[in-house]
Design an enzyme around this catalytic site. Structure first.
Site, PDB file in Angstrom:
ATOM      1  N   GLU A 102       0.855  -1.187   0.000  1.00  0.00           N
ATOM      2  CA  GLU A 102       0.000   0.000   0.000  1.00  0.00           C
ATOM      3  C   GLU A 102       0.890   1.235   0.000  1.00  0.00           C
ATOM      4  OE1 GLU A 102      -3.618   2.208   2.479  1.00  0.00           O
ATOM      5  OE2 GLU A 102      -2.810   0.299   3.209  1.00  0.00           O
ATOM      6  N   ASP A 127       4.760   5.163   3.635  1.00  0.00           N
ATOM      7  CA  ASP A 127       4.435   6.585   3.691  1.00  0.00           C
ATOM      8  C   ASP A 127       5.657   7.329   4.209  1.00  0.00           C
ATOM      9  OD1 ASP A 127       2.982   9.131   3.939  1.00  0.00           O
ATOM     10  OD2 ASP A 127       1.178   7.901   3.911  1.00  0.00           O
ATOM     11  N   ASP A 154      10.800   6.210   0.068  1.00  0.00           N
ATOM     12  CA  ASP A 154      10.358   6.312  -1.314  1.00  0.00           C
ATOM     13  C   ASP A 154       9.926   4.942  -1.841  1.00  0.00           C
ATOM     14  OD1 ASP A 154      10.079   6.754  -4.048  1.00  0.00           O
ATOM     15  OD2 ASP A 154      11.870   7.996  -4.211  1.00  0.00           O
ATOM     16  N   ASP A 177      -1.702  12.064  -4.079  1.00  0.00           N
ATOM     17  CA  ASP A 177      -1.693  13.498  -4.391  1.00  0.00           C
ATOM     18  C   ASP A 177      -2.061  13.672  -5.865  1.00  0.00           C
ATOM     19  OD1 ASP A 177      -1.076  16.199  -4.866  1.00  0.00           O
ATOM     20  OD2 ASP A 177       0.501  16.171  -3.356  1.00  0.00           O
ATOM     21  N   LYS A 181      -2.327  21.008 -10.774  1.00  0.00           N
ATOM     22  CA  LYS A 181      -1.836  21.958 -11.769  1.00  0.00           C
ATOM     23  C   LYS A 181      -1.183  21.217 -12.934  1.00  0.00           C
ATOM     24  CE  LYS A 181      -1.062  25.690  -8.441  1.00  0.00           C
ATOM     25  NZ  LYS A 181      -0.071  26.617  -7.848  1.00  0.00           N
ATOM     26  N   ARG A 251     -13.006   8.685   6.827  1.00  0.00           N
ATOM     27  CA  ARG A 251     -13.613   9.946   7.235  1.00  0.00           C
ATOM     28  C   ARG A 251     -13.372  11.028   6.180  1.00  0.00           C
ATOM     29  NH1 ARG A 251     -11.486  12.318  12.771  1.00  0.00           N
ATOM     30  NH2 ARG A 251      -9.568  12.149  11.551  1.00  0.00           N
TER      31      ARG A 251
END
Length: 280
Positions: A102, A127, A154, A177, A181, A251
């Site tokens: 994950e 993470d 990483d 993420d 842009k 949540r």
């Protein structure tokens, strides 16, 4: 400039080893002293690997007393620094246990729920968010989970340098993420080059499961995964999948749905290895 910086310290345990929820204790440490001497390293891979565009940004925020305590107590047992050295998943989780990777788990609540619901599957959760690492370790400890390992660093280095071919039974990328842009789209994780690498580490039949509430990113994910020769959509219609029951409604996701956000899940299966010219 001061020679010291502030960081949470490991607080004394309360009776029963509990801490007040959300409690944060700070102390002064010497310049260069690690935040958690027995916990995750600040830069585990160092400068041993080439610089490249990263799909993530390390976030530094306050660590609660409970999270700090978990990092100190449990990192040696359940933590893994992504430093480029090969890792033996059978040794990490136990022989014959399937392992799912994950990438990006936030504060770890959904990861802990999935681990509790499927104790026979190991979850290697990656993470760079220190509070989230501590929170997931704390959740695993409090609920008696033995099938979660928390990796710091990483994920590309983990996949490319540390895991052997055909070693993973699944890959989960939930709410990465979106880099909204246009000039930042190159930083998005789900790209053809990433799938090339992931395909080498996934067993045939392993499922890549992505979820996002950013619709333009969902469309890109669908396009990239559909075009990749090593993956096939589990949906006969070639589209998005309904949220499977095993992925908890978080949540954060619930708040987005209340605001009218659309969450899309994608489930693609690793196909059998292709026979290339010259192969026997």
């Amino acid at each position: 400039m001061s020679d010291s910086v502030s960081t949470p310290e490991i607080p004394p345990s309360l009776p029963g080893g509990e801490h007040h929820p959300g409690e944060s204790v700070r102390h002064t440490r010497a310049k260069g002293e690690p935040r958690f001497p027995d916990g995750p390293r600040a830069d585990p891979a160092g400068s041993h690997f080439e610089r490249r565009i990263r799909s993530f940004q390390p976030r530094r925020s306050r660590v609660t007393a409970g999270q700090a305590d978990a990092l100190q107590r449990l990192w040696a047992k359940w933590g893994l620094d992504i430093d480029g050295h090969a890792v033996d998943l059978a040794e990490l989780f136990g022989a014959d246990r399937p392992v799912v990777l994950e990438i990006g788990f936030g504060m770890g609540e959904a990861t802990a729920q999935m681990a509790a619901a499927d104790p026979d599957t190991g979850i290697l959760a990656v993470d760079v968010h220190t509070p989230g690492q501590g929170n997931l370790l704390n959740l695993a400890d409090r609920t008696g989970l033995t099938n979660v390992r928390v990796a710091n660093g990483d994920a590309i280095i983990l996949l490319r340098e540390m895991l052997p071919a055909d070693s993973l039974d699944g890959l989960r990328v939930y709410f990465p993420d979106p880099w909204p842009k246009k000039r930042h789209h190159k930083r998005r994780l789900i790209q053809p080059e990433f799938l090339d690498l992931a395909a080498t580490r996934l067993k045939p039949g392993a499922v890549v499961h992505c979820a996002t509430d950013w619709e333009p990113y969902a469309e890109q994910m669908l396009q990239v995964l559909t075009a990749h020769p090593d993956f096939e959509n589990t949906r006969a219609d070639g589209g998005f999948a309904p949220r499977p029951e095993f992925r908890p409604l978080t949540r954060f996701e619930g708040q987005g749905l209340d605001k009218g956000h659309v969450v899309n899940d994608l489930l693609f299966r690793r196909v059998q290895h292709r026979v290339r010219p010259g192969d026997r």
